[in-house]
Design a protein around this motif. Sequence first.
Motif, mmCIF file in Angstrom:
data_model
loop_
_atom_site.group_PDB
_atom_site.id
_atom_site.type_symbol
_atom_site.label_atom_id
_atom_site.label_comp_id
_atom_site.label_asym_id
_atom_site.label_seq_id
_atom_site.Cartn_x
_atom_site.Cartn_y
_atom_site.Cartn_z
ATOM 1 N N PHE A 1 52.861 13.876 -122.251
ATOM 2 C CA PHE A 1 51.939 14.376 -121.121
ATOM 3 C C PHE A 1 50.686 14.408 -121.775
ATOM 4 N N ALA A 2 50.537 14.943 -122.876
ATOM 5 C CA ALA A 2 49.276 14.869 -123.574
ATOM 6 C C ALA A 2 48.592 13.658 -123.793
ATOM 7 N N VAL A 3 49.413 12.725 -124.209
ATOM 8 C CA VAL A 3 48.939 11.144 -124.429
ATOM 9 C C VAL A 3 48.206 10.815 -123.200
ATOM 10 N N PRO B 1 55.189 20.730 -130.313
ATOM 11 C CA PRO B 1 56.118 20.592 -129.209
ATOM 12 C C PRO B 1 56.373 19.207 -128.772
ATOM 13 N N TRP B 2 57.059 18.622 -129.321
ATOM 14 C CA TRP B 2 57.319 17.002 -129.141
ATOM 15 C C TRP B 2 57.549 16.759 -127.744
ATOM 16 N N PRO B 3 58.344 17.499 -127.010
ATOM 17 C CA PRO B 3 58.533 17.050 -125.449
ATOM 18 C C PRO B 3 57.259 16.867 -124.692
ATOM 19 N N LEU B 4 56.153 17.722 -124.910
ATOM 20 C CA LEU B 4 55.100 17.824 -124.319
ATOM 21 C C LEU B 4 53.945 16.665 -124.636
#
Length: 305
Positions: A33-35, A27-30
Motif C-alpha cells: 500500500f505504501a508503494v 510492517p511488511w503487509p502494509l
Amino acid sequence: MTAAVSDRGAPAAGRAGRGRATRRPVPWPLAPFAVVAVAFLGLPLVGLVGEVVWRDLPQLLTSPEALAALRLSLVCSLSATLLAVVFGLPLAWLLAQGSGRVVALVRGVVTLPLVLPPVVGGLALLLTFGRRGLVGSYLEQWFGISLPFSTAGVVVAETFVAMPFLVVTLEGAFRSADARLEEAAATLGASRLVVLRTVTLPLLLPSLGAGAVLAWARALGEFGATITFAGNLSGTTQTLPLLVYDQLEGGDIEGAVALSLVLVVVALAVLVLLRDRWLRPGGSRASTLDGAGGGTALGAAAAAL
C-alpha cells in the motif's frame, strides 16, 4: 565516588539514549500500500519531467510572455509575503497569548483559507473588494482604488491564501517558547512589548523564516483565487500558474510543461530549505530557547531597559 559519578552520568546517558531514534520493525503487509501511495504521488512528477523538451527549454523560459509572468509572479508573491509578515506576526502573537471563545473563533477564521477552495476564496474577495463589494465600493468612492483585475488585486489574493501558513507556523512557535525566559525578562522590569521585541522574536527567527518561505511558496503557486478575483490579463495579472493554464488552453503543451518545471523546482527548493524543520521525524518546529540563545535574549532585554 564511583557510584556518585555513575549517578550523575545516568541522566545524561538517559537523555542521549532518548535522543537517538529507535528502529522499529517494518510492517511488511502494509508495504504494498505504501508503494502504491508513493507511486501515485511520484509518477505524475516523473511524467512531467519526462515531457520536458530540454533543447527548447531556454527559449521557452525566455519568451516575452514567460519573462513577464515570472517578473509579475516574483513581485506579487514577495509583496504578499511582506504583507503576511507585517500583519500575520502580530496576529500570531495575539492568538498564542489569548484564550477563550473569541480567540478560537478568530483562529478558525484565520485558518479557513487553508481548506477553502481557492475559487470560493476568490469569489469572496470579489464580493468584498469588488467595485460594488462590501469594502470595495467605499475604496473606489473615497480613494479611487479598484482592486479587481489589477496587479494589486493579485497581491491581495495571494496574501489571502498565504498568510494563514505564516500565522499557523508562528503561533505554534510562540506557544512552544520557553516562558521562563520571558518571565525572567519581566522581572528585570521589561514590559510585554519589550519582552516580545528583545526576547521572544529573536529566538523565533527560524520559525519566522520558515513561515515566510511557506507563505511565499503558496503565494507563488496561487491560481484559483487570483484568476477569480484579478483575472488573467497578460502583463497585469497573469502570473506563472495562470500562464501555464493559458498555454494549456491554447495547445502549447511544451511551454506549459517548461513553466510547470520552474514551479516544481521552486517547490523542491522550499522542501530542501525546510527539511530540518518539517521533513525529518522529531525535527524541532520551534527555536531552541535555552543555552546561549536565552542568555543573549535576556541580555538584550536588560540593555533595552
